[in-house]
Design an enzyme around this catalytic site. Sequence first.
Site, mmCIF file in Angstrom:
data_model
loop_
_atom_site.group_PDB
_atom_site.id
_atom_site.type_symbol
_atom_site.label_atom_id
_atom_site.label_comp_id
_atom_site.label_asym_id
_atom_site.label_seq_id
_atom_site.Cartn_x
_atom_site.Cartn_y
_atom_site.Cartn_z
ATOM 1 N N GLU A 121 1.082 -1.025 -0.046
ATOM 2 C CA GLU A 121 -0.136 -0.404 0.351
ATOM 3 C C GLU A 121 0.364 1.483 -0.495
ATOM 4 O O GLU A 121 2.061 1.850 0.444
ATOM 5 C CB GLU A 121 -1.091 -0.326 1.536
ATOM 6 C CG GLU A 121 -1.859 -1.148 1.077
ATOM 7 C CD GLU A 121 -2.813 -1.134 1.629
ATOM 8 O OE1 GLU A 121 -3.832 -1.685 2.244
ATOM 9 O OE2 GLU A 121 -2.222 -0.767 3.624
ATOM 10 N N CYS A 134 3.131 8.227 1.300
ATOM 11 C CA CYS A 134 4.158 7.329 2.362
ATOM 12 C C CYS A 134 4.354 6.085 1.379
ATOM 13 O O CYS A 134 3.004 5.421 0.881
ATOM 14 C CB CYS A 134 2.914 7.531 3.068
ATOM 15 S SG CYS A 134 4.150 6.271 4.707
ATOM 16 N N CYS A 141 7.003 -7.608 6.627
ATOM 17 C CA CYS A 141 8.654 -6.683 7.605
ATOM 18 C C CYS A 141 8.862 -8.038 8.045
ATOM 19 O O CYS A 141 7.837 -8.554 8.839
ATOM 20 C CB CYS A 141 7.483 -5.904 8.528
ATOM 21 S SG CYS A 141 9.165 -5.415 9.148
ATOM 22 N N CYS A 145 7.708 -6.192 15.820
ATOM 23 C CA CYS A 145 6.972 -4.743 16.230
ATOM 24 C C CYS A 145 5.318 -4.971 17.482
ATOM 25 O O CYS A 145 4.865 -4.953 16.263
ATOM 26 C CB CYS A 145 6.807 -3.333 16.112
ATOM 27 S SG CYS A 145 9.065 -3.749 15.313
ATOM 28 N N CYS A 148 2.696 -3.038 15.401
ATOM 29 C CA CYS A 148 2.696 -2.721 14.702
ATOM 30 C C CYS A 148 1.843 -3.354 14.315
ATOM 31 O O CYS A 148 1.969 -5.194 13.694
ATOM 32 C CB CYS A 148 3.542 -2.599 13.912
ATOM 33 S SG CYS A 148 3.695 -2.255 11.664
ATOM 34 N N GLY A 206 7.596 -2.340 5.861
ATOM 35 C CA GLY A 206 8.521 -2.779 5.489
ATOM 36 C C GLY A 206 9.371 -1.669 6.209
ATOM 37 O O GLY A 206 9.331 -1.004 7.004
ATOM 38 N N GLU A 207 10.968 -2.192 6.503
ATOM 39 C CA GLU A 207 12.164 -2.333 7.235
ATOM 40 C C GLU A 207 13.353 -1.096 6.522
ATOM 41 O O GLU A 207 13.684 -2.181 5.157
ATOM 42 C CB GLU A 207 13.104 -2.485 8.096
ATOM 43 C CG GLU A 207 13.829 -1.780 8.520
ATOM 44 C CD GLU A 207 13.919 -0.361 8.708
ATOM 45 O OE1 GLU A 207 13.459 -0.253 10.234
ATOM 46 O OE2 GLU A 207 14.747 0.189 8.584
ATOM 47 N N SER A 238 12.071 5.831 7.731
ATOM 48 C CA SER A 238 11.934 6.286 8.970
ATOM 49 C C SER A 238 12.580 4.692 9.475
ATOM 50 O O SER A 238 12.324 3.672 8.506
ATOM 51 C CB SER A 238 10.783 6.011 8.941
ATOM 52 O OG SER A 238 10.200 5.061 11.071
ATOM 53 N N SER A 260 12.249 5.065 14.918
ATOM 54 C CA SER A 260 11.176 4.404 15.845
ATOM 55 C C SER A 260 11.368 4.492 16.958
ATOM 56 O O SER A 260 11.707 3.382 17.496
ATOM 57 C CB SER A 260 10.600 3.208 15.148
ATOM 58 O OG SER A 260 9.952 4.124 13.415
ATOM 59 N N LEU A 261 11.243 5.328 18.281
ATOM 60 C CA LEU A 261 12.272 5.221 20.175
ATOM 61 C C LEU A 261 10.977 3.915 20.409
ATOM 62 O O LEU A 261 11.597 3.431 20.797
ATOM 63 C CB LEU A 261 12.993 6.237 19.636
ATOM 64 C CG LEU A 261 13.533 6.181 21.562
ATOM 65 C CD1 LEU A 261 14.138 5.052 20.688
ATOM 66 C CD2 LEU A 261 13.886 7.608 21.828
ATOM 67 N N HIS A 262 10.215 4.793 20.581
ATOM 68 C CA HIS A 262 8.711 4.180 20.979
ATOM 69 C C HIS A 262 8.893 4.052 22.607
ATOM 70 O O HIS A 262 7.853 3.298 23.362
ATOM 71 C CB HIS A 262 8.172 3.197 20.023
ATOM 72 C CG HIS A 262 8.233 3.067 18.920
ATOM 73 N ND1 HIS A 262 6.736 4.603 18.427
ATOM 74 C CD2 HIS A 262 7.591 2.490 17.984
ATOM 75 C CE1 HIS A 262 7.244 4.650 17.142
ATOM 76 N NE2 HIS A 262 7.669 3.957 16.715
ATOM 77 N N ASN A 337 -3.354 4.054 16.776
ATOM 78 C CA ASN A 337 -3.983 3.313 15.724
ATOM 79 C C ASN A 337 -4.034 2.329 15.473
ATOM 80 O O ASN A 337 -3.275 0.893 15.550
ATOM 81 C CB ASN A 337 -3.369 3.921 14.102
ATOM 82 C CG ASN A 337 -3.312 4.974 14.248
ATOM 83 O OD1 ASN A 337 -3.981 5.825 14.011
ATOM 84 N ND2 ASN A 337 -1.851 5.577 13.466
ATOM 85 N N CYS A 380 -0.611 5.174 9.853
ATOM 86 C CA CYS A 380 0.529 4.629 10.032
ATOM 87 C C CYS A 380 0.088 3.158 11.051
ATOM 88 O O CYS A 380 -0.674 3.768 11.799
ATOM 89 C CB CYS A 380 1.570 5.563 11.345
ATOM 90 S SG CYS A 380 1.702 7.453 11.102
HETATM 91 N N1 SAH Z 1 9.623 0.418 8.731
HETATM 92 C C1 SAH Z 1 9.948 1.322 9.351
HETATM 93 C C2 SAH Z 1 8.974 2.824 9.014
HETATM 94 C C3 SAH Z 1 7.442 1.931 8.678
HETATM 95 S S1 SAH Z 1 6.292 2.626 10.315
HETATM 96 C C4 SAH Z 1 9.517 1.642 11.469
HETATM 97 O O1 SAH Z 1 9.580 0.950 12.072
HETATM 98 O O2 SAH Z 1 10.078 3.405 11.691
HETATM 99 C C5 SAH Z 1 6.261 4.038 10.085
HETATM 100 C C6 SAH Z 1 5.546 4.233 11.855
HETATM 101 O O3 SAH Z 1 4.618 4.335 12.889
HETATM 102 C C7 SAH Z 1 7.321 3.994 12.929
HETATM 103 O O4 SAH Z 1 7.138 4.983 13.801
HETATM 104 C C8 SAH Z 1 6.259 3.040 13.272
HETATM 105 O O5 SAH Z 1 6.713 2.682 14.619
HETATM 106 C C9 SAH Z 1 5.008 3.420 13.709
HETATM 107 N N2 SAH Z 1 3.832 2.116 13.577
HETATM 108 C C10 SAH Z 1 3.669 1.527 14.012
HETATM 109 N N3 SAH Z 1 2.418 1.038 13.941
HETATM 110 C C11 SAH Z 1 2.084 1.943 14.647
HETATM 111 C C12 SAH Z 1 0.383 1.546 15.331
HETATM 112 N N4 SAH Z 1 -0.306 1.135 15.004
HETATM 113 N N5 SAH Z 1 -0.230 3.245 15.584
HETATM 114 C C13 SAH Z 1 0.544 3.818 14.989
HETATM 115 N N6 SAH Z 1 1.976 4.317 14.492
HETATM 116 C C14 SAH Z 1 2.225 3.039 14.166
HETATM 117 FE FE1 SF4 Z 2 8.488 -3.568 11.078
HETATM 118 FE FE2 SF4 Z 2 8.393 -1.235 11.847
HETATM 119 FE FE3 SF4 Z 2 5.881 -2.289 11.931
HETATM 120 FE FE4 SF4 Z 2 8.159 -2.494 12.992
HETATM 121 S S1 SF4 Z 2 7.061 -0.465 12.959
HETATM 122 S S2 SF4 Z 2 7.224 -4.555 12.161
HETATM 123 S S3 SF4 Z 2 10.001 -2.796 11.675
HETATM 124 S S4 SF4 Z 2 7.334 -1.777 9.672
#
Ligand code: SAH
Ligand code: SF4
Length: 406
Positions: A121, A134, A141, A145, A148, A206-207, A238, A260-262, A337, A380
């Site tokens: 997508e 985006c 992936c 995480c 995600c 994806g990463e 990212s 993506s620190l979190h 989300n 996201c």
């Molecule tokens: N794989 C890469 C890029 C794609 S994710 C990464 O992890 O950075 C893009 C962003 O969306 C990242 O910061 C990810 O942590 C965040 N993200 C993933 N799932 C999410 C969710 N359910 N709600 C909000 N942000 C989310």
């Molecule tokens: Fe992959 Fe990024 Fe989702 Fe983590 S947040 S599973 S690295 S797409």
Amino acid sequence: MVVVLKTVPEGEGGRFEADAGLPSLAGAGRDELAAAFASIGVPERQRRMRVGQLWSWIYARGVRSFEDMTDVSKDLRAVLEGAFSLERPEIVSEQISQDGTRKWLLRLPRRGHEAHAPEVETVYIPESDRGTLCISSQVGCTLTCTFCHTGTQKLVRNLTQAEIVGQILLARDRIGDWPGAHSPDDGGRLPESDRKITNIVLMGMGEPLYNFDNVRDAMAIAADSGGLAHSRRRITLSTSGVVPEIGRWGEEAGTMLAISLHAVTDELRDVLVPINRKYPIKELLNACRNYPGLSNARRITFEYVMLKGVNDGLADARALVRLLAGIPAKINLIPFNAWPGADYECSQWEQIERFAEIVNKAGYASPVRTPRGRDILAACGQLKSASLKLRASERLPVVLPAGETE
Ligand code: SAH
Ligand code: SF4
């Protein structure tokens, strides 16, 4: 209102289906264009000039037919037409959210043993003064995480350079972002800027650092000033924290960086972003400190998803500020989300505000990212969740928005 503009069941063909017969030059680099000319017998001394012509037609003007390349001789156009196409990735569906966000589901060619054609997508997010595209770098992936949805899917494969560039081309086609093209009547939701796509973020599926070469080569095409001309300062990669590749990305691609620190402790980040077990926070932040080109004008964005009762305490906010001390940084708070089956909830709005206040007081711009396109699962972390469940036969019927014709 969710508008599904197009659906094409797999294997049935249709207007958007790639012509499987001819290789597409849309997404090709200069070397590949030169090789294409060589394969149809264009003498070596002419190739450079021909590549320049094609480059400009494909990437500066966005033409989709060799016929339109008026400064290329008629004969050569006919040969090109017989040997190549300019097809973009196949669009399975286009959804337009209430807020103007658009999401395209794309079907990629099947490779080798793949049972189904993989799908990815691409999302376009218009604001009044900018438009952000985006894009995805992988189908699924390999990382997991826990918050995600993409992370719950197995990796199917890396996208090719052409498939990554193709996402930009088809988005520009669909929103009329080529010189002289007409934008769709979008009820005033497209940005007022001359260009409708002002920013590109590698934040789809994806990463991207696990598909390094293809993403780097695709961004070189995106940034080329004689073609797509997206400034590297308006392209953001990212990453979840693939530490060994971060410095190399800065050197070889030189785009903006988001991390993506979190979480502020390894204990929690090990759970939320499991790659942390391999590359813990300290190593990650060291790689950030050494990111080529880092300065106050070129800050790193730290993304922080707000998970209720998990990482949203005010002590976390204070620890975050301490952790990032000395790094030119922006902090992006992302309301979580939800997706079906997720173990987390989004933080309360007041909590997000209190968290943001601490971060702001410490001198960081900390915009809370407004969720966009939630009604079409385009926000996201939601990518692919709907399309996975919807088989072609269950997708919504084709509805064309007013003013658009096939
Ligand atoms: N794989 C890469 C890029 C794609 S994710 C990464 O992890 O950075 C893009 C962003 O969306 C990242 O910061 C990810 O942590 C965040 N993200 C993933 N799932 C999410 C969710 N359910 N709600 C909000 N942000 C989310
Ligand atoms: Fe992959 Fe990024 Fe989702 Fe983590 S947040 S599973 S690295 S797409």
